[in-house]
Design a protein around this motif. Structure first.
Motif, PDB file in Angstrom:
ATOM      1  N   VAL A 111       0.819  -1.225   0.000  1.00 48.16           N
ATOM      2  CA  VAL A 111       0.000   0.000   0.000  1.00 48.16           C
ATOM      3  C   VAL A 111       0.844   1.262   0.000  1.00 48.16           C
ATOM      4  O   VAL A 111       0.358   2.334  -0.360  1.00 48.16           O
ATOM      5  N   ARG A 172      -6.475  -0.392   4.442  1.00 53.30           N
ATOM      6  CA  ARG A 172      -5.806   0.261   3.316  1.00 53.30           C
ATOM      7  C   ARG A 172      -5.617  -0.715   2.146  1.00 53.30           C
ATOM      8  O   ARG A 172      -5.774  -0.353   0.980  1.00 53.30           O
ATOM      9  N   ARG A 176      -7.023  -0.670  -1.772  1.00 54.86           N
ATOM     10  CA  ARG A 176      -6.150  -0.828  -2.942  1.00 54.86           C
ATOM     11  C   ARG A 176      -6.642  -1.966  -3.845  1.00 54.86           C
ATOM     12  O   ARG A 176      -6.724  -1.814  -5.053  1.00 54.86           O
ATOM     13  N   ASN A 181     -10.518   4.620  -3.884  1.00 57.21           N
ATOM     14  CA  ASN A 181      -9.665   5.655  -3.303  1.00 57.21           C
ATOM     15  C   ASN A 181      -9.918   5.751  -1.801  1.00 57.21           C
ATOM     16  O   ASN A 181     -11.070   5.712  -1.363  1.00 57.21           O
TER      17      ASN A 181
END
Length: 191
Positions: A111, A172, A176, A181
């Motif tokens: 990430v 996160r 991804r 987003n």
């Protein structure tokens, strides 16, 4: 630990006390019971995240790995709850903490560095991972409160801390791999 319940209600807790496995009776608001309860809440929320991840993996196959890493955490949280209910019981091992750290390192590399504060959102899965993270932090606080009264094993305290970190990075990574987003924090306008 082969406990079997043949009867779900016992009426022994009707006056605000509950029994620990060592025979002690404590108030249901005792720091030990509060910590066990927070671990249970976290485990339940983690179960919801895992169910959602399994369902979403059909659309986003990259989510299956996240579920595979998180799934054993439910069992380890149950182990930690067992340690709190039976202080002589020791289940969590350093190797499990190292497993979480390895996943954090691997996922964090994918990430990339955090460049802004992020909000819990973007998709239901991302938000649920953050819900789990926040419950992990709450469980950690309850365990630390108990630790100040009755010292706990370092492995349990470290485990809950690493799990909250893992859940943050998992949120996160879900973003991804879903192609969503991250929702970035926007500071309030200054007068």
């Amino acid at each position: 630990m082969g406990m079997r319940l043949s009867k779900i209600y016992t009426r022994t807790g009707d006056k605000g006390e509950t029994g620990l496995a060592d025979g002690r009776r404590v108030g249901k608001d005792h720091p030990r019971i509060e910590a066990i309860g927070e671990l249970d809440t976290l485990n339940s929320q983690l179960g919801l995240l895992l169910a959602d991840l399994e369902e979403a993996a059909a659309t986003w196959p990259g989510l299956q790995e996240i579920g595979e890493v998180l799934s054993p955490c439910q069992h380890r949280l149950f182990d930690l709850g067992g340690e709190l209910a039976m202080p002589e019981y020791q289940a969590l091992q350093q190797g499990e903490i190292e497993r979480l750290e390895a996943a954090i390192d691997r996922w964090n590399e994918e990430v990339g560095p955090l460049e802004n504060f992020i909000m819990p959102g973007g998709s239901r899965l991302i938000a649920q991972a953050h819900v789990c993270r926040s419950f992990a932090r709450s469980a950690e606080r309850r365990c630390q409160h108990l630790n100040a009264v009755e010292p706990l094993r370092a492995e349990g305290l470290a485990y809950v801390n690493r799990l909250s970190d893992l859940l943050f990075v998992a949120a996160r990574l879900i973003a991804r791999r879903q192609g969503v987003n991250e929702v970035l924090w926007k500071a309030a306008d200054k007068p």
